[in-house]
Each structure stands twice: as structure tokens, then as C-alpha cells.
Motif scaffolding. Structure first.
Motif, PDB file in Angstrom:
ATOM      1  N   ALA A 228      -3.751   6.953  -3.013  1.00 11.07           N
ATOM      2  CA  ALA A 228      -3.083   5.724  -2.571  1.00 11.07           C
ATOM      3  C   ALA A 228      -3.555   4.553  -3.412  1.00 11.07           C
ATOM      4  CB  ALA A 228      -3.356   5.458  -1.092  1.00 11.07           C
ATOM      5  N   GLY A 229      -2.721   3.543  -3.466  1.00  9.61           N
ATOM      6  CA  GLY A 229      -3.064   2.320  -4.169  1.00  9.61           C
ATOM      7  C   GLY A 229      -2.295   1.154  -3.600  1.00  9.61           C
ATOM      8  N   GLY A 230      -2.840  -0.044  -3.793  1.00  5.93           N
ATOM      9  CA  GLY A 230      -2.159  -1.208  -3.250  1.00  5.93           C
ATOM     10  C   GLY A 230      -2.595  -2.493  -3.910  1.00  5.93           C
ATOM     11  N   VAL A 231      -1.890  -3.554  -3.559  1.00  8.47           N
ATOM     12  CA  VAL A 231      -2.181  -4.872  -4.095  1.00  8.47           C
ATOM     13  C   VAL A 231      -2.019  -5.893  -2.971  1.00  8.47           C
ATOM     14  CG1 VAL A 231       0.218  -5.165  -4.844  1.00  8.47           C
ATOM     15  CG2 VAL A 231      -1.587  -6.565  -5.877  1.00  8.47           C
ATOM     16  N   SER A 232      -2.894  -6.882  -2.957  1.00  6.48           N
ATOM     17  CA  SER A 232      -2.789  -8.033  -2.061  1.00  6.48           C
ATOM     18  C   SER A 232      -2.712  -9.280  -2.924  1.00  6.48           C
ATOM     19  CB  SER A 232      -3.999  -8.125  -1.126  1.00  6.48           C
ATOM     20  OG  SER A 232      -4.064  -7.008  -0.266  1.00  6.48           O
TER      21      SER A 232
ATOM     22  N   PHE B  95      -6.403  -5.552  -6.482  1.00  2.00           N
ATOM     23  CA  PHE B  95      -5.889  -4.189  -6.410  1.00  2.00           C
ATOM     24  C   PHE B  95      -6.919  -3.280  -5.740  1.00  2.00           C
ATOM     25  CE2 PHE B  95      -3.653  -6.293  -9.783  1.00  2.00           C
ATOM     26  CZ  PHE B  95      -2.347  -5.842  -9.657  1.00  2.00           C
ATOM     27  N   ASN B  96      -6.414  -2.365  -4.927  1.00  2.00           N
ATOM     28  CA  ASN B  96      -7.262  -1.431  -4.200  1.00  2.00           C
ATOM     29  C   ASN B  96      -6.751  -0.005  -4.411  1.00  2.00           C
ATOM     30  OD1 ASN B  96      -8.611  -3.710  -2.892  1.00  2.00           O
ATOM     31  ND2 ASN B  96      -6.760  -3.880  -1.646  1.00  2.00           N
ATOM     32  N   GLY B  97      -7.622   0.970  -4.238  1.00  2.00           N
ATOM     33  CA  GLY B  97      -7.218   2.358  -4.428  1.00  2.00           C
ATOM     34  C   GLY B  97      -7.985   3.311  -3.535  1.00  2.00           C
ATOM     35  N   MET B  98      -7.429   4.524  -3.379  1.00  2.00           N
ATOM     36  CA  MET B  98      -8.052   5.553  -2.550  1.00  2.00           C
ATOM     37  C   MET B  98      -7.684   6.928  -3.082  1.00  2.00           C
ATOM     38  SD  MET B  98      -7.235   8.042  -0.073  1.00  2.00           S
ATOM     39  CE  MET B  98      -5.795   7.576   0.885  1.00  2.00           C
TER      40      MET B  98
ATOM     41  N   TRP C 287       0.872  -1.185   0.000  1.00  2.00           N
ATOM     42  CA  TRP C 287       0.000   0.000   0.000  1.00  2.00           C
ATOM     43  C   TRP C 287       0.905   1.229   0.000  1.00  2.00           C
ATOM     44  CZ3 TRP C 287      -5.144   1.120  -0.373  1.00  2.00           C
ATOM     45  CH2 TRP C 287      -5.592   2.365   0.058  1.00  2.00           C
ATOM     46  N   VAL C 288       0.768   2.069  -1.004  1.00  2.00           N
ATOM     47  CA  VAL C 288       1.605   3.262  -1.144  1.00  2.00           C
ATOM     48  C   VAL C 288       0.696   4.480  -1.221  1.00  2.00           C
ATOM     49  CG1 VAL C 288       3.340   4.450  -2.532  1.00  2.00           C
ATOM     50  CG2 VAL C 288       3.390   1.955  -2.354  1.00  2.00           C
TER      51      VAL C 288
END
Length: 841
Positions: free
Chosen positions: A761-765, A786-789, A746-747
Motif C-alpha cells: 500500500a501507499g498514500g499521500v497526504s 508520502f507513506n507506504g506499507m 491511500w491505495v
């Protein structure tokens, strides 16, 4: 020392000195009852105050936040010109310092200095861009603005609660985890892996549940299909290992993050501190605490599947001297689900009152009320051949006629307190106590068997029209520091007691209709009339423990020696066909045992620690739904690793290798999901990497990776065909729901300049393949989601307003995060949107 304890703003002088800073000292003295508008009176000279020493853990970062933290620790209040300090940074403060030494270090390299001023008995500290000296009055002090506790600079302070409502904590945990570790030893000097999910992490990711907050932000943690809020830590269940402010919260469901300040995850067997539990680790939810600065927040969240959530947070002083503070957190929550028929409604309110009548004594009293009604969603989902069945992930296979028409309900009341009394600067006593009373009404469906050729699933169901859980927990800790020659000692001696009791309850275990998973008739009539079962159950344990952290060689070597002895009792009704038999066969089994802990830390540099530990634990006696008391689990761990801090301590790296063995491991009986079986011995062996914190003023990161081999060492001796048909664990088999490799990233970027207030922000699991049952007969495929904010903060009419949008599983990936058997497979949530609007003032 007699006097009055005042905590209010200090007026400044008259001249215009835009580059001058002023710290007004408020006497942190003995208990007093009157309040005055005049400055605090002190019975010590400025020179004496300058020499007073205590321990500090103030992270490097912007100067204003560090000065605020320093003032809070010393009972001072700070006035300064924010235009002067807003762009200045400090190296922080870590260790024992006198007031004058601490100020020197905080201001080092800033071009600023400090000086005391005393007018009569008034003690003031004045910061100015001139030489330091001791004045006899407050002349020359400028008229300066008060502390802006909501200033942008304060949000950036690393490793400590900051900003409005203590929300802007950053991702880097505080230097200590005092509630979970029960001491103020810095994490860098602790020979244990401790990971912390901060308040800002929960807010940025809009994590509503405890599960959501932990799973993607801490290495070694995965989901586990269960009725309760149970995760797997380092391959083993967290059942009985969930705590709230250091006290066990047993058999709890649906943990919410509304009133949480952080969530600490202590890896490995933690029996030395917390008693009998699983060897994978401990989850400790740390509650928000009342603040002296008034703060109010209202947030509205809207999301997919009809989700709506309203939360409030209000805090401030009750008395004018700020010796009594309050905080109230509340929530209304409702949502449907991507799963057919599933709904959830909840109300939660949690007031807290803090007392600080004298400097040596602090007390918090917490109340919680939760009422939740939901349709049960036990993850009944079968496997076909070597993988999950080709079914819509929305398919609901529990007996809907029962679960929808008689939804589950819990009504929980909890009261708790904790207090600490400082006997001296080096010795203190802490006592914690909690009592929770939960009224439950539950009904559940269970899979019994599945015909892969016809698609017919046979089922059973349980019906509990009402039962009560009573949970009492308390502990007493004595902490102290002393020296023996070249050795510095930090000791902890404690006692704790836990008591769980569920009085006579009436329920039934019934046959349910069969269902075709490909063409389901969900509304088949279910006969809920059957033979009643009467049950009483309880657990008790008492433990005493002691540990000594010995530091030497210039504080570069730390050796931890500790141990605990437990006396445990587990009881349940053995015969349950009548109330009389249930009461007369309420029999207990008893266990006792010693759990040692050894650890060592070598810190060659202040930013680097090498550590190792050995721990053993006596686990809990679990009681199955069939009323069988299982033999106690025993765990053992060897662990070694390193911890490192980078970018002025803004970024924390933890790397750990672990080898855990556990005996008497419970697994679901595939022939009867109501029942539990034991395998002889299991091992979890692997390594983890966690990287959390801020790289610079714009970039923050949470990254973790786990490689874990979780398998049966001693299982059932049988042939492969029997292992498949009987679904039993055999030696060498992988435990279900245990991926070999998994990780999260998560960055976040906080914009500057004209775009200040914007965050993206965005991230990956991601997870590798995992086996789904004890016989290792099918595979859950690997996946990545993938997730984002995106969020924007601004000020409107004096109110801080934040608008935020989160998207989870952006690619709408179909995945299966965990499984327990060929009939119990957890499906992953489809793409979801969640927007929020928060107003703070």
C-alpha cells in the motif's frame, strides 16, 4: 417460548457429498441453564422457522462470509464444504426478509439451493445442489467440514467485522453505524455525513493513536495544538465532542486504538443525539466486542526513536453454551521522540464481558485501566516575520528542568456497560452508562512573548501536583418501528445525563525563565515555589430528545424530524487563593435550549442517495484556565450532498456541501496563553469528498478531499497594526490552522496466486498553505508527505503470522500541520519506520 439456547457446532450426516452444504439450526430460544451434546431442540416446525422475518444488512461479497453473518443473526450455525463456496459470491441482503426469502436471495445465481430437515424436534437447514423441499429427517446430509471462520473468503466480506478477531473488516464501513446514530438506519438512508475508520484501516496503517487513525482517513479533520486529544472537524474544535460507545469521555488524553473496532465521525452539529458540543462534528470510538469463536493475538511493534509496543487480544466463550463471552485487550508502550527530551510510557488493559442469556437480551460490561507517564510536549515554536522560525524541528522550548524532572502522569479507571432488550421484533430499549476516574499530575510551559530580533522567548508555567477528574455519563433509548397508512416510521426517544466533577485541586501558575530559541539553555533552574491556587470545577447537563425517520414512496424517500432540549450547569471556583474561598465561591452558571434537526433523503436507486439537513446546537460552556466561564457556543448548519455505492456495494462515495456558523468561538489569548478569548461569530463553508472501500478482490482505496473556508464573521473592531500587535481576530480573517484545501489518498493491493498473502500500500497526504494566527500575520507553507506499507501473511505450524513494515513521511519532508498563534506551531514528524510481527491463533 420455553427451551434451551445452545450455540455449538452441529454434527453432519454420513454420505460423501463434496458439493453439498449444510446449515444446522440451533434453537435461539428462551433462557436455559443446562447444556447438552445433542442438537438443539426447537418447539417450532421447519415451515414456521422458514417464515420468521427480521431485518438484515449483509453486504455483497463472498458467499461463506454472508452465510456466516446470516447464521449469526438467526442463531444458526453453518456447516459447508469450503471448496464449493470459496469462489462463490452473493448479492447480499439488505432489508426485511423471512428466513426462506433471505436464503433464496443469498444463494441467487450460485447454482445452490436449500432445504429444511427435521428429525424429531431437531431443526436443520441443509444446502444442496438439488431442488429444495422439506424433509422429515436428516437423511442424505453429508459429512461436511465445520465452518472455517478464518477462511480466506471470510476476510473479503465487505462492510462487516470478519476474519480472525474481526480484524479483516476492509475499508468500507458497515451498512449502519448503530452505536453512533443510535438506530439501525442504513448510512445510505441517513441525511447526515458519517465516515468510519475501520479496524483494518488502523492495522494496515499501524495507527496507534486515535489522532493518527482519523486525520488521514476522514475528510474535514485536521490537527489542533492542545493538551488534550482534540482535533478540528470542519474547522471547529472537537473539545467535548469525543465519545466512547456513545458516551462522552470528557477531558481525556492520549486515546489509544488497542481496543477499538472502529472510529465513527459524524459531521456537523450532533446535539440532537449527544447533547451540548461543538458544531463541527462528533468522534465516537466503538469498542471491540467478545466473540463466540476463540481467538488469540500477540503483536510486537518496533519503530523509530526507540518505539516498542506489545499488544494482546484474547476472546472466546466463558460458558459452554456461549451465553457469556469475554475479551481482553492489553498494551505496553514506550517511545522517545524526534523532539528533544520527550518520552512516553504507557500500560493499558481493557477486559470486556458480554452476556446473552436469552435471545431478547444482550449486555456488555467494559473495564479499562490506563497508566501513562510522559514528558509534556506542548508545541511551543515561534514564528519569525511571515513564517515559522528557522529552527530544528527537534527543538524543545518548554522549561525542561520542570517537565523532564517532573513528568506528567495519568492513572485512569473506567467502567461502562450497555444493554439492549428487545420488547418485540420492532421495539427495543437500550441503556448505556460509564464512569471514569482519572488521577492527574501535570506541568506545562506556556509562551508569553517573543523578541524576533534577539530570539528570546519569555515563558510561564503551571504546576498541578495532583487533581482528579470524575466523569459520569448515561442514556436511555427507546427505539421502535410502526406504520401509519403509507408511512413507515422509525422512532427514537431518549434521555441522557452527563456529570463532570473535579474536586479541590492545588496548583500554581508561575513565572518561568526566558530562553533563546537559537541557543537554548534548556536546563535553567525553575523556581516552583509560589502562591498556590485552589480550584473546584464541574459541569452537568441533562437532555431529552426524540426523532422520527419517516419513509414512503416505496422506501425511496426518508424524512428525519428530530429535536432535543437541554438543561446545563457549569461551575468553577471564582476565587482560588485559599481552600475556603475556592469552596465558598464555587458558583454555577445555567443555560438551557432547544436543538432541532431536519433532514431528507431521496433514493432514486438503491445505490444512490441525495440528502440534505438543517441542524442547530447549543454548545458547551468552556471554562478557561483562569477560572472564567465562557458564554455557551451556538452552532447552525445547512448541508446537502449525495452518497453512492459502487462495485456491488464494495465502495462508498460521500459528497457533501456544508455551511456552519458558530457564535462565541474561543481562541487562545496571544498575550497570555493561559487565557482564552471569544470572537463573536465564525463560519465554516465548503465541501468534502470521501471514497472508501474495495474496488475488487485485489484493490482497496481510501481517498478524501476537503475545501473549507473557515473565517471570522464578527470579530474585534481594530486597525491592522493593532490586530497584529494584539493578535486579535477581525471580521473576514481566517481562523488559524485552517487550510483551504487538503486531502489524502491511500491505495492497497492484495496479491493473488503464488503471491497470496502479500499486501502493498501507499498514500499521500497534502495540504495547501494555511494562516497560523488569528491576525493572519504568518503562513504555514503547503506540503505533501508520502507513506507506504508492505505486509505478508502466512501460516506457520497452524498459526497465522503477519509481518509488516510501514514508512511514514518517506521523503523526510519538513512541514507544519497546524498552528494556534505566533508562538504555538506544531511541527510534523520526520521519516519514521515501524515494523510489526503478529501471531494469531
Amino acid at each position: 417460548m420455553a427451551g434451551q439456547n445452545f450455540r455449538k457446532k452441529f454434527g453432519a450426516g454420513e454420505a460423501d457429498m463434496s458439493s453439498t452444504l449444510a446449515i444446522a439450526a440451533m434453537g435461539a430460544l428462551a433462557l436455559g441453564s443446562s447444556v447438552s451434546d445433542s442438537p438443539a431442540q426447537a418447539a417450532i416446525s421447519p415451515q414456521e422457522r422458514a417464515g420468521l422475518a427480521q431485518s438484515y444488512r449483509i453486504a455483497s461479497g463472498p458467499l461463506p462470509g454472508a452465510l456466516n453473518a446470516f447464521a449469526d443473526l438467526n442463531g444458526l450455525q453453518i456447516l459447508y464444504d469450503s471448496e464449493v463456496t470459496s469462489r462463490l459470491r452473493t448479492v447480499g441482503l439488505d432489508g426485511d426478509f423471512a428466513v426462506d426469502e433471505g436464503l433464496d436471495r443469498l444463494l441467487s445465481g450460485t447454482g445452490l439451493s436449500w432445504r429444511f430437515a427435521a428429525k424429531g424436534k431437531t431443526v436443520s437447514i441443509i444446502l444442496a445442489q438439488n431442488d429444495r423441499g422439506t424433509a422429515t429427517d436428516a437423511s442424505g446430509a453429508a459429512a461436511l467440514p465445520p465452518i472455517d471462520v478464518g477462511a480466506e473468503a471470510k476476510e473479503r466480506t465487505r462492510g462487516a467485522p470478519q476474519g480472525p478477531g474481526d480484524r479483516f473488516t476492509g475499508y468500507r464501513p458497515s451498512p449502519t453505524a448503530a452505536t453512533t446514530l443510535k438506530t439501525d438506519t442504513p448510512i445510505m438512508q441517513t441525511p447526515i455525513s458519517v465516515q468510519v475508520v475501520t479496524r483494518q484501516t488502523m492495522d494496515d496503517q499501524q495507527a496507534i493513536s486515535m489522532r493518527d487513525a482519523i486525520v488521514s482517513n476522514v475528510s474535514g479533520v485536521t490537527l489542533s495544538p492542545n493538551f488534550f486529544d482534540i482535533l478540528k472537524i470542519r474547522g471547529f474544535s472537537s473539545f467535548g465532542s469525543t465519545f466512547k460507545n456513545g458516551l462522552q469521555d470528557y477531558r481525556a488524553r492520549n486515546y489509544d486504538t488497542t481496543n477499538l473496532q472502529s472510529i465513527d465521525v459524524l459531521k456537523g452539529p450532533a446535539a440532537m443525539l449527544f447533547g451540548r458540543m461543538e458544531p463541527g462534528g462528533v468522534i465516537d470510538m466503538v469498542l471491540k466486542r467478545p466473540l463466540e469463536t476463540p481467538y488469540y493475538s500477540v503483536e510486537e511493534q518496533l519503530g523509530s526513536y526507540g518505539l516498542t509496543r506489545t499488544t494482546i487480544d484474547a476472546t472466546g466463550p466463558i460458558t459452554s453454551d456461549k451465553s457469556i463471552l469475554y475479551r481482553v485487550n492489553g498494551e505496553y508502550y514506550r517511545t522517545d521522540s524526534y523532539r528533544d527530551y520527550v518520552t512516553d510510557r504507557a500500560v493499558f488493559i481493557a477486559p470486556t464481558v458480554s452476556f446473552h442469556p436469552i435471545e431478547q437480551f444482550r449486555m456488555n460490561v467494559d473495564f479499562e485501566y490506563q497508566n501513562k507517564t510522559w514528558v509534556d510536549d506542548y508545541p511551543i515554536y515561534p514564528a519569525v516575520a511571515g513564517g515559522p522560525a528557522n529552527l530544528p524541528r527537534s527543538r524543545y522550548l518548554s522549561p525542561a528542568f520542570l517537565t523532564v524532572n517532573m513528568p506528567n502522569n495519568i492513572s485512569k479507571r473506567r467502567i461502562a456497560y450497555d444493554w439492549t432488550y428487545d420488547l418485540s421484533p420492532d421495539w427495543s430499549v437500550t441503556n448505556r452508562l460509564s464512569y471514569a476516574l482519572t488521577n492527574n499530575r501535570t506541568d506545562n510551559g506556556f509562551p508569553l512573548g517573543f523578541n524576533q530580533a534577539t530570539g528570546v522567548l519569555t515563558r510561564s508555567m503551571t504546576l498541578n501536583l495532583g487533581y482528579v477528574d470524575k466523569v459520569f455519563s448515561t442514556n436511555l433509548d427507546v427505539k421502535g418501528k410502526f406504520a401509519t397508512g403509507p408511512l413507515q416510521h422509525s422512532i427514537l426517544v431518549g434521555f441522557d445525563h452527563f456529570d463532570f466533577f473535579s474536586p479541590m485541586s492545588v496548583g500554581a501558575s508561575l513565572s518561568a525563565s526566558a530562553i533563546n530559541v537559537y541557543a537554548p539553555n534548556s536546563w535553567q533552574f525553575e523556581n516552583i515555589l509560589g502562591a498556590s491556587q485552589y480550584t473546584i470545577q464541574g459541569q452537568k447537563w441533562t437532555g431529552v430528545y426524540a426523532q422520527d425517520m419517516i419513509s414512503f414512496l416505496g422506501d425511496s424517500v426518508h424524512v428525519l424530524l428530530g429535536g432535543r432540549y437541554d438543561w446545563a450547569e457549569t461551575a468553577i471556583s471564582r476565587y482560588r487563593t485559599s481552600p475556603y474561598l475556592a469552596a465558598s465561591t464555587y458558583w454555577a452558571s445555567y443555560d438551557k435550549g432547544f436543538s432541532p434537526r431536519l433532514g431528507v433523503v431521496y433514493q432514486p436507486f438503491s445505490w444512490l442517495s441525495l440528502y440534505g439537513n438543517f441542524t442547530q446546537a447549543l454548545g458547551a460552556n468552556q471554562v478557561t484556565t483562569q477560572g472564567v466561564t465562557l458564554s455557551p457556543q451556538r452552532g447552525e448548519q445547512y448541508e446537502g450532498g449525495l452518497k453512492a455505492e459502487f462495485f456491488d456495494k464494495g465502495l462508498l462515495l460521500t459528497m457533501a456541501y456544508f455551511d456552519i456558523t458558530k457564535t462565541n468561538v474561543p481562541v487562545t489569548d496571544p498575550s497570555n496563553a493561559n487565557n482564552t478569548l471569544l470572537i463573536g461569530k465564525a463560519r465554516s463553508q465548503g465541501f468534502e469528498i470521501d471514497l472508501t472501500g474495495r474496488i475488487d478482490d485485489n484493490w482497496s482505496v481510501i481517498a478524501n478531499y476537503t475545501h473549507d473556508d473557515v473565517r471570522t464573521l464578527v470579530g474585534t473592531a481594530t486597525d491592522p497594526v493593532s490586530a497584529y500587535t494584539r493578535q486579535v481576530a477581525v471580521s473576514g480573517g481566517i481562523l488559524p490552522g485552517s487550510p483551504r484545501n487538503y486531502g489524502n489518498l491511500w491505495v492497497k493491493y492484495d496479491a493473488d496466486g503464488d503471491l497470496r498473502g502479500l499486501s502493498v500500500a501507499g498514500g499521500v497526504s497534502a495540504s495547501s498553505d494555511q494562516l497560523g494566527d488569528t491576525a493572519n500575520s504568518f503562513v504555514l507553507p503547503s506540503y505533501s508527505i508520502f507513506n507506504g506499507m508492505i505486509a505478508y501473511r502466512t501460516k506457520i505450524e497452524g498459526f497465522n503470522v503477519t509481518a509488516q513494515l510501514n514508512v511514514k513521511n518517506i521523503g523526510d519532508r519538513t512541514y507544519y500541520p497546524s498552528a494556534a498563534s505566533r508562538y504555538l506551531i506544531q511541527t510534523g514528524t520526520p521519516r519514521t519506520f515501524m515494523g510489526s510481527l503478529r501471531v494469531e491463533f
